[in-house]
Design an enzyme around this catalytic site. Structure first.
Site, PDB file in Angstrom:
ATOM      1  N   CYS A 252       7.067 -28.161   4.480  1.00 45.09           N
ATOM      2  CA  CYS A 252       7.272 -28.601   5.869  1.00 45.09           C
ATOM      3  C   CYS A 252       8.206 -27.633   6.587  1.00 45.09           C
ATOM      4  CB  CYS A 252       7.851 -30.018   5.881  1.00 45.09           C
ATOM      5  SG  CYS A 252       8.271 -30.614   7.536  1.00 45.09           S
ATOM      6  N   CYS A 255      10.771 -29.244   8.966  1.00 41.26           N
ATOM      7  CA  CYS A 255      11.932 -29.860   8.300  1.00 41.26           C
ATOM      8  C   CYS A 255      12.924 -28.801   7.814  1.00 41.26           C
ATOM      9  CB  CYS A 255      11.500 -30.666   7.072  1.00 41.26           C
ATOM     10  SG  CYS A 255      10.199 -31.840   7.377  1.00 41.26           S
ATOM     11  N   ASP A 256      12.446 -27.691   7.258  1.00 45.30           N
ATOM     12  CA  ASP A 256      13.342 -26.830   6.475  1.00 45.30           C
ATOM     13  C   ASP A 256      13.524 -25.397   6.996  1.00 45.30           C
ATOM     14  OD1 ASP A 256      13.909 -28.855   4.630  1.00 45.30           O
ATOM     15  OD2 ASP A 256      12.040 -28.503   3.576  1.00 45.30           O
TER      16      ASP A 256
END
Ligand code: FAD
Length: 422
Positions: A252, A255-256
């Protein structure tokens, strides 16, 4: 539940008894999906276990020291020592409970679980999955005055919520942040009056009784079911992947990617997702090496043109990863040159994997007719082979999987069901 900073870590975690610590980030859909589960479990277990949250972006040094590489990450402590398994990514309520129960004596666990009272609710239609397909079905059913519930193991939005930019959804002149597009879709359906049960675990599904159990205690019944569970990322299935998932390997970018400011990353894949997400990751990382098995990317031309003009991104075509290893702070990716069979080593700070999707059909796959790739077969009204069970969106057998096609499927199923119920 208490929010701490790294300054309080020693006192609140290392010098305390039983603790569960949640490293979370902003703009992180799995973190948002975890929040209501964490809160409800804090009410049940809070007397015996300390529930703590820590904001990863503002406490990076501590996160790095504890090798927290993914948001959210849950760590369990008993008298200052880390115990049990770390949980990362889309965390299930039942997995948190398993770890919490290991911290406590059996008699205490029995008292706590004794407090949970089973419930039953009934609807005309239940929709499993609140991505674009499920949300659109929910909107049309609600406007047709059909009593409907949307159920999702995460928060509403599906893949759109974690796509940084959508430029091909009609009605918007400028590209839209996926997060906002999915938020607007969800609010429209919610404001209409559709019931939501999100960030829940699906314990069991009985298609014959049209009944599902959530979080082991909440039974939901309906006259019709729509399966809109979409797809999940494929794993590479090579050594080191599972061990480093959430510890340097991510699926993801939304997200990261923000944790790779001025760092080097490897991206595996060469389709639309890999190409578009690499472009997004390049807003943070200073060097991206894409590894792709074929001799050309398979993404659309516009995305490839953008990639080719991005000086931070280079490609290793006709190469395949063979293993992942950690070496201190670095991830070592061994790749094979498919032409020469030579094994090369890529050293990076993190790896993102985008190598296609698999349908989320585990809960019903023996009950429904699937195509050779495991996608659910439907008729033109989105009926599956099982009476009163419909399916829409990416989870069904079809050629093109896009937001517009999922939305169209949801529309068709809802209109067909509303007619049948009338
Ligand atoms: C990185 C990426 C970028 C993309 N970019 C674009 C783009 O720019 N334009 C475009 O048109 N398309 C794009 N797509 C494709 C598009 O996102 C999908 O076609 C669309 O989201 C499909 O919608 P869906 O509702 O069928 O499924 P999904 O969006 O996958 O939603 C499924 C939902 O079901 C939930 N779920 C899963 N299992 C269960 C269960 N057992 N019980 C209950 N709920 C469950 C999931 O949590 C999820 O919320 C992209 C996809 C990806 C991965």
């Amino acid at each position: 539940m208490t929010e701490i900073t790294s300054v309080e870590f020693e006192k609140e975690v290392l010098k305390s008894g039983k603790v569960i610590l949640d490293f979370y980030s902003s703009e992180c859909p799995p973190c948002e999906a975890l929040a209501p589960k964490f809160e409800s479990l804090a009410k049940l277990y809070g007397q015996d276990v300390k529930f703590l949250k820590i904001f990863r972006q503002k406490n990076r040094e501590l996160a790095d020291q504890l090798v927290v590489k993914s948001s959210p990450t849950l760590i369990f402590y008993d008298n200052g020592k880390e115990v049990g398994e770390r949980l990362t990514g889309g965390i299930k309520r039942s997995d948190i409970i398993k770890n919490l129960n290991k911290l406590l004596p059996e008699s205490k666990v029995a008292t706590i679980t004794g407090k949970i009272k089973p419930t039953i609710s009934e609807f005309d239609v239940m929709i499993l999955g609140a991505g674009p397909g499920g949300l659109t079905a929910g909107l049309y059913l609600c406007q047709a005055k059909v009593n409907t519930v949307l159920i999702d193991i995460a928060l509403p939005g599906g893949h759109v919520a974690t796509t940084h930019e959508v430029s091909n959804y009609p009605g918007f002149i400028e590209p839209q942040a996926g997060y906002m597009l999915s938020h607007n879709m969800s609010e429209q359906t919610k404001l209409c009056g559709t019931a939501y049960k999100v960030a829940v675990d699906v314990t069991s599904v009985d298609l014959k009784k049209r009944e599902i159990v959530l979080d082991e205690y909440e039974t939901v019944k309906a006259k019709k079911i729509i399966i809109a569970t979409g797809t999940s990322p494929n794993l590479m299935g090579i050594p080191g992947e599972v061990e480093l998932k959430g510890k340097g390997i991510s699926y993801c970018a939304t997200c990261d990617a923000k944790y790779y400011g001025d760092k080097e990353v490897v991206v595996i894949g060469g389709g639309n997702s890999a190409v578009e997400e690499s472009d997004f990751i390049s807003k943070f990382a200073n060097k991206i090496t894409m590894v792709h098995q074929f001799d050309a990317f398979t993404a659309n031309k516009t995305a490839i043109e953008r990639l080719n003009s991005n000086p931070k991104i280079s490609a290793l075509l006709q190469h395949e990863p063979r293993s992942f290893k950690r070496d201190g702070d670095k991830i070592i990716t061994e790749v094979e040159d498919l032409q020469t069979k030579e094994i090369k080593t890529l050293v990076s700070d993190g790896v993102f994997i985008f190598i296609g999707m698999k349908p989320n059909v585990q809960l019903f796959k023996n009950k429904l007719t699937l195509d050779q790739w495991g996608y659910i077969k439907t008729d033109e009204d989105m009926r599956t082979s099982f009476p009163d069970v419909f399916a829409v969106g990416d989870v069904i057998s079809k050629k093109y999987r896009q937001i517009t096609t999922a939305v169209a499927d949801g529309t068709i199923a809802a209109i067909a069901i509303a007619k049948e119920l009338n």
